[in-house]
Design a protein around this motif. Structure first.
Motif, PDB file in Angstrom:
ATOM      1  N   LEU A  71       0.839  -1.193   0.000  1.00  0.00           N
ATOM      2  CA  LEU A  71       0.000   0.000   0.000  1.00  0.00           C
ATOM      3  C   LEU A  71       0.877   1.248   0.000  1.00  0.00           C
ATOM      4  O   LEU A  71       1.879   1.314   0.724  1.00  0.00           O
ATOM      5  CB  LEU A  71      -0.916   0.012   1.220  1.00  0.00           C
ATOM      6  CG  LEU A  71      -2.067  -1.001   1.232  1.00  0.00           C
ATOM      7  CD1 LEU A  71      -2.847  -0.900   2.543  1.00  0.00           C
ATOM      8  CD2 LEU A  71      -2.996  -0.773   0.051  1.00  0.00           C
ATOM      9  N   PRO A  72       0.526   2.269  -0.779  1.00  0.00           N
ATOM     10  CA  PRO A  72       1.389   3.449  -0.890  1.00  0.00           C
ATOM     11  C   PRO A  72       1.306   4.397   0.299  1.00  0.00           C
ATOM     12  O   PRO A  72       2.085   5.335   0.397  1.00  0.00           O
ATOM     13  CB  PRO A  72       0.861   4.133  -2.161  1.00  0.00           C
ATOM     14  CG  PRO A  72      -0.581   3.735  -2.222  1.00  0.00           C
ATOM     15  CD  PRO A  72      -0.635   2.331  -1.682  1.00  0.00           C
ATOM     16  N   VAL A  73       0.351   4.174   1.219  1.00  0.00           N
ATOM     17  CA  VAL A  73       0.133   5.093   2.336  1.00  0.00           C
ATOM     18  C   VAL A  73       0.537   4.421   3.647  1.00  0.00           C
ATOM     19  O   VAL A  73       0.182   3.265   3.910  1.00  0.00           O
ATOM     20  CB  VAL A  73      -1.342   5.544   2.405  1.00  0.00           C
ATOM     21  CG1 VAL A  73      -1.571   6.427   3.630  1.00  0.00           C
ATOM     22  CG2 VAL A  73      -1.721   6.291   1.139  1.00  0.00           C
ATOM     23  N   ALA A  74       1.307   5.151   4.481  1.00  0.00           N
ATOM     24  CA  ALA A  74       1.667   4.688   5.809  1.00  0.00           C
ATOM     25  C   ALA A  74       0.950   5.552   6.837  1.00  0.00           C
ATOM     26  O   ALA A  74       0.700   6.743   6.605  1.00  0.00           O
ATOM     27  CB  ALA A  74       3.179   4.782   6.023  1.00  0.00           C
ATOM     28  N   VAL A  75       0.592   4.944   7.977  1.00  0.00           N
ATOM     29  CA  VAL A  75      -0.166   5.662   9.003  1.00  0.00           C
ATOM     30  C   VAL A  75       0.552   5.568  10.344  1.00  0.00           C
ATOM     31  O   VAL A  75       1.375   4.679  10.569  1.00  0.00           O
ATOM     32  CB  VAL A  75      -1.609   5.116   9.133  1.00  0.00           C
ATOM     33  CG1 VAL A  75      -2.365   5.277   7.843  1.00  0.00           C
ATOM     34  CG2 VAL A  75      -1.587   3.650   9.571  1.00  0.00           C
ATOM     35  N   GLY A  76       0.228   6.470  11.231  1.00  0.00           N
ATOM     36  CA  GLY A  76       0.780   6.481  12.575  1.00  0.00           C
ATOM     37  C   GLY A  76       0.082   7.553  13.384  1.00  0.00           C
ATOM     38  O   GLY A  76      -0.912   8.137  12.960  1.00  0.00           O
ATOM     39  N   GLY A  77       0.624   7.816  14.569  1.00  0.00           N
ATOM     40  CA  GLY A  77       0.049   8.849  15.411  1.00  0.00           C
ATOM     41  C   GLY A  77       0.492   8.691  16.845  1.00  0.00           C
ATOM     42  O   GLY A  77       1.321   7.843  17.182  1.00  0.00           O
ATOM     43  N   TYR A  78      -0.068   9.534  17.697  1.00  0.00           N
ATOM     44  CA  TYR A  78       0.189   9.407  19.130  1.00  0.00           C
ATOM     45  C   TYR A  78      -1.010   9.911  19.917  1.00  0.00           C
ATOM     46  O   TYR A  78      -1.886  10.617  19.388  1.00  0.00           O
ATOM     47  CB  TYR A  78       1.470  10.127  19.549  1.00  0.00           C
ATOM     48  CG  TYR A  78       1.431  11.640  19.520  1.00  0.00           C
ATOM     49  CD1 TYR A  78       1.042  12.382  20.638  1.00  0.00           C
ATOM     50  CD2 TYR A  78       1.819  12.346  18.375  1.00  0.00           C
ATOM     51  CE1 TYR A  78       1.032  13.766  20.608  1.00  0.00           C
ATOM     52  CE2 TYR A  78       1.814  13.734  18.349  1.00  0.00           C
ATOM     53  CZ  TYR A  78       1.423  14.435  19.474  1.00  0.00           C
ATOM     54  OH  TYR A  78       1.405  15.812  19.443  1.00  0.00           O
ATOM     55  N   VAL A  79      -1.050   9.538  21.193  1.00  0.00           N
ATOM     56  CA  VAL A  79      -2.162   9.884  22.070  1.00  0.00           C
ATOM     57  C   VAL A  79      -1.599  10.347  23.406  1.00  0.00           C
ATOM     58  O   VAL A  79      -0.535   9.879  23.848  1.00  0.00           O
ATOM     59  CB  VAL A  79      -3.105   8.668  22.240  1.00  0.00           C
ATOM     60  CG1 VAL A  79      -2.380   7.501  22.896  1.00  0.00           C
ATOM     61  CG2 VAL A  79      -4.346   9.046  23.034  1.00  0.00           C
ATOM     62  N   GLU A  80      -2.301  11.278  24.061  1.00  0.00           N
ATOM     63  CA  GLU A  80      -1.901  11.770  25.377  1.00  0.00           C
ATOM     64  C   GLU A  80      -3.123  11.897  26.270  1.00  0.00           C
ATOM     65  O   GLU A  80      -4.157  12.425  25.846  1.00  0.00           O
ATOM     66  CB  GLU A  80      -1.246  13.151  25.274  1.00  0.00           C
ATOM     67  CG  GLU A  80       0.140  13.159  24.691  1.00  0.00           C
ATOM     68  CD  GLU A  80       0.774  14.550  24.781  1.00  0.00           C
ATOM     69  OE1 GLU A  80       1.632  14.748  25.650  1.00  0.00           O
ATOM     70  OE2 GLU A  80       0.386  15.416  23.979  1.00  0.00           O
TER      71      GLU A  80
ATOM     72  N   LEU B 222      -2.966  12.117  14.316  1.00  0.00           N
ATOM     73  CA  LEU B 222      -2.837  11.112  13.264  1.00  0.00           C
ATOM     74  C   LEU B 222      -1.824  11.575  12.226  1.00  0.00           C
ATOM     75  O   LEU B 222      -1.814  12.739  11.825  1.00  0.00           O
ATOM     76  CB  LEU B 222      -4.188  10.873  12.583  1.00  0.00           C
ATOM     77  CG  LEU B 222      -5.335  10.401  13.475  1.00  0.00           C
ATOM     78  CD1 LEU B 222      -6.608  10.281  12.652  1.00  0.00           C
ATOM     79  CD2 LEU B 222      -5.001   9.073  14.142  1.00  0.00           C
ATOM     80  N   PHE B 223      -0.973  10.641  11.793  1.00  0.00           N
ATOM     81  CA  PHE B 223      -0.024  10.891  10.709  1.00  0.00           C
ATOM     82  C   PHE B 223      -0.449  10.076   9.491  1.00  0.00           C
ATOM     83  O   PHE B 223      -0.828   8.910   9.615  1.00  0.00           O
ATOM     84  CB  PHE B 223       1.400  10.453  11.081  1.00  0.00           C
ATOM     85  CG  PHE B 223       1.902  10.969  12.393  1.00  0.00           C
ATOM     86  CD1 PHE B 223       1.673  12.273  12.788  1.00  0.00           C
ATOM     87  CD2 PHE B 223       2.638  10.139  13.234  1.00  0.00           C
ATOM     88  CE1 PHE B 223       2.147  12.750  13.988  1.00  0.00           C
ATOM     89  CE2 PHE B 223       3.120  10.599  14.441  1.00  0.00           C
ATOM     90  CZ  PHE B 223       2.877  11.914  14.816  1.00  0.00           C
ATOM     91  N   LEU B 224      -0.366  10.689   8.343  1.00  0.00           N
ATOM     92  CA  LEU B 224      -0.543   9.986   7.076  1.00  0.00           C
ATOM     93  C   LEU B 224       0.614  10.378   6.162  1.00  0.00           C
ATOM     94  O   LEU B 224       0.872  11.572   5.963  1.00  0.00           O
ATOM     95  CB  LEU B 224      -1.870  10.352   6.411  1.00  0.00           C
ATOM     96  CG  LEU B 224      -3.150   9.814   7.052  1.00  0.00           C
ATOM     97  CD1 LEU B 224      -4.365  10.403   6.350  1.00  0.00           C
ATOM     98  CD2 LEU B 224      -3.189   8.300   6.988  1.00  0.00           C
ATOM     99  N   GLY B 225       1.308   9.402   5.637  1.00  0.00           N
ATOM    100  CA  GLY B 225       2.440   9.680   4.768  1.00  0.00           C
ATOM    101  C   GLY B 225       2.436   8.783   3.551  1.00  0.00           C
ATOM    102  O   GLY B 225       1.831   7.703   3.550  1.00  0.00           O
ATOM    103  N   SER B 226       3.110   9.238   2.499  1.00  0.00           N
ATOM    104  CA  SER B 226       3.158   8.441   1.278  1.00  0.00           C
ATOM    105  C   SER B 226       4.412   8.774   0.489  1.00  0.00           C
ATOM    106  O   SER B 226       4.780   9.951   0.364  1.00  0.00           O
ATOM    107  CB  SER B 226       1.920   8.721   0.421  1.00  0.00           C
ATOM    108  OG  SER B 226       2.002   8.024  -0.811  1.00  0.00           O
TER     109      SER B 226
END
Length: 369
Positions: free
Chosen positions: A15-24, A48-52
């Motif tokens: 998949l061309p899209v990578a995801v990530g993120g953080y919570v506090e 939320l992070f979205l990268g490609s």
């Protein structure tokens, strides 16, 4: 130096899209001069992070933040990077202005403290981003790394001196959501940063952000002269080789051309910063977490929103704050931190009356996912 891309991402198959993120999230119990609102539980942010990797040497990255539940929803970063050469790369879109150590490097899991630095949130506008374009680059040579960033973006507006704080307050410009679609005065904000890193010594950053902030004309009619806001910042981080103590510090200096019609409570010179000490005191298996690290931490903060003396009396103008924050943090592994902090803060008003004192405990966590 690499804060924007130095984050964990999850990619699935091809998949061309990578995801990530953080919570506090956290709990706190604080009081001011003996008065308290009692126990408070807070869900401060979900990001939320979205990268490609769009194509070879063409990348996209975005950062979307939900604060206090959904009280605020912000696109903090959304840009396309086109890489021509290690020292010449183009970035455009919503970019995060590289001022100081914190603005680009603000992810909660990277810090041992629940609260963001006062100087980063109430002197500088923390997580300050704008629409624009710029260049960046980086060069490696033996133990040395050299890097730079330079952007032209939309910028500040009159809210920095016309706000509910009744003082010169740069973070008020974040209330202007229109800065993502138009400039308030048609003048670009210039932001530049250079960083030098030695792998054995540490990293030093020097940055500048400045431009015209006021609406000086309307439909060709001159309303005022062009008034400038200039911000300089220096930051440094290092790890002491023997004790493994991690130290990071940032100090900023602000100069604002305040109209002569404003009273002296609106400062034209401001300064402040922080220094963090993180000392590992235990590295061992704790509750089955093999890479656990327990740290003793300490933060010192100072901000002066109005440097100078009253014209009439020659006495110092107040409006400053000093804060100390000791604490403990436990990292079950590098991307998750559980934090216990105690804050003691002295805040003085513009007249220099006895300081208002705030103290209390905070407990919470932050984690990438």
């Amino acid at each position: 130096m690499d804060a924007i891309y130095n984050r964990p991402f999850l990619s699935v198959s091809k998949l061309p899209v990578a995801v990530g993120g953080y919570v506090e999230a956290n709990w706190q119990h604080q009081g001011t001069d003996g008065k308290s609102e009692g126990h408070q539980f807070q869900m401060r942010r979900l990001t939320l992070f979205l990268g490609s990797n769009i194509y070879k040497r063409i990348k996209f990255l975005s950062e979307i933040e939900f604060e206090d539940g959904t009280k605020e929803i912000n696109i903090e970063f959304a840009s396309v990077d086109i890489e021509f050469h290690p020292l010449l790369n183009l970035r455009g879109g919503i970019v995060m202005n590289p001022i100081g150590a914190f603005n680009q490097n603000h992810d909660g899991p990277k810090w041992e403290f629940i609260d963001r630095p006062i100087s980063a949130t109430e002197l500088l506008p923390a997580t300050f981003s704008n629409v624009g374009f710029g260049l960046y680059g980086k060069q490696y040579k033996n133990n040395w790394v050299y890097a730079y960033e330079a952007y032209l973006t939309n910028g500040f507006d009159d809210k920095i001196i016309s706000n509910s704080q009744n003082k010169t307050f740069l973070p008020s410009t974040k209330l202007n959501a229109n800065r993502f679609e138009e400039s308030s005065n048609g003048q670009p904000l210039i932001t530049t940063k250079i960083a030098i890193k030695n792998r054995k010594i540490g990293e030093l950053g020097l940055s500048y952000m400045g431009g015209v902030y006021n609406k000086f004309q309307d439909d060709g009619i001159i309303l005022d002269k062009k008034r400038m806001v200039n911000v300089w910042a220096v930051d440094f981080n290092t790890t002491l080789p023997v004790t493994k103590t991690y130290i990071t510090t940032e100090w900023a200096f602000v100069n604002v051309d305040v109209p002569e019609t404003y009273t002296q409570q609106y400062g034209n010179k401001q300064a402040g910063g922080f220094v963090d000490f993180v000392q590992p005191i235990m590295r061992r298996n704790i509750f089955g977490f093999n890479r656990s690290v327990v740290n003793a931490v300490f933060r010192f903060e100072y901000v002066d929103w109005n440097i100078g003396k009253f014209t009439e009396t020659g006495t110092n103008i107040g409006d400053d704050v000093i804060s100390i924050m000791p604490g403990l943090s436990w990292r079950p592994f590098a991307q998750t931190v559980i934090r216990l902090n105690y804050r003691y803060k002295w805040q003085t008003d513009i007249l220099g009356n006895p300081a208002v004192k705030t103290s209390g405990f905070q407990f919470g966590f932050s984690s990438y996912f």
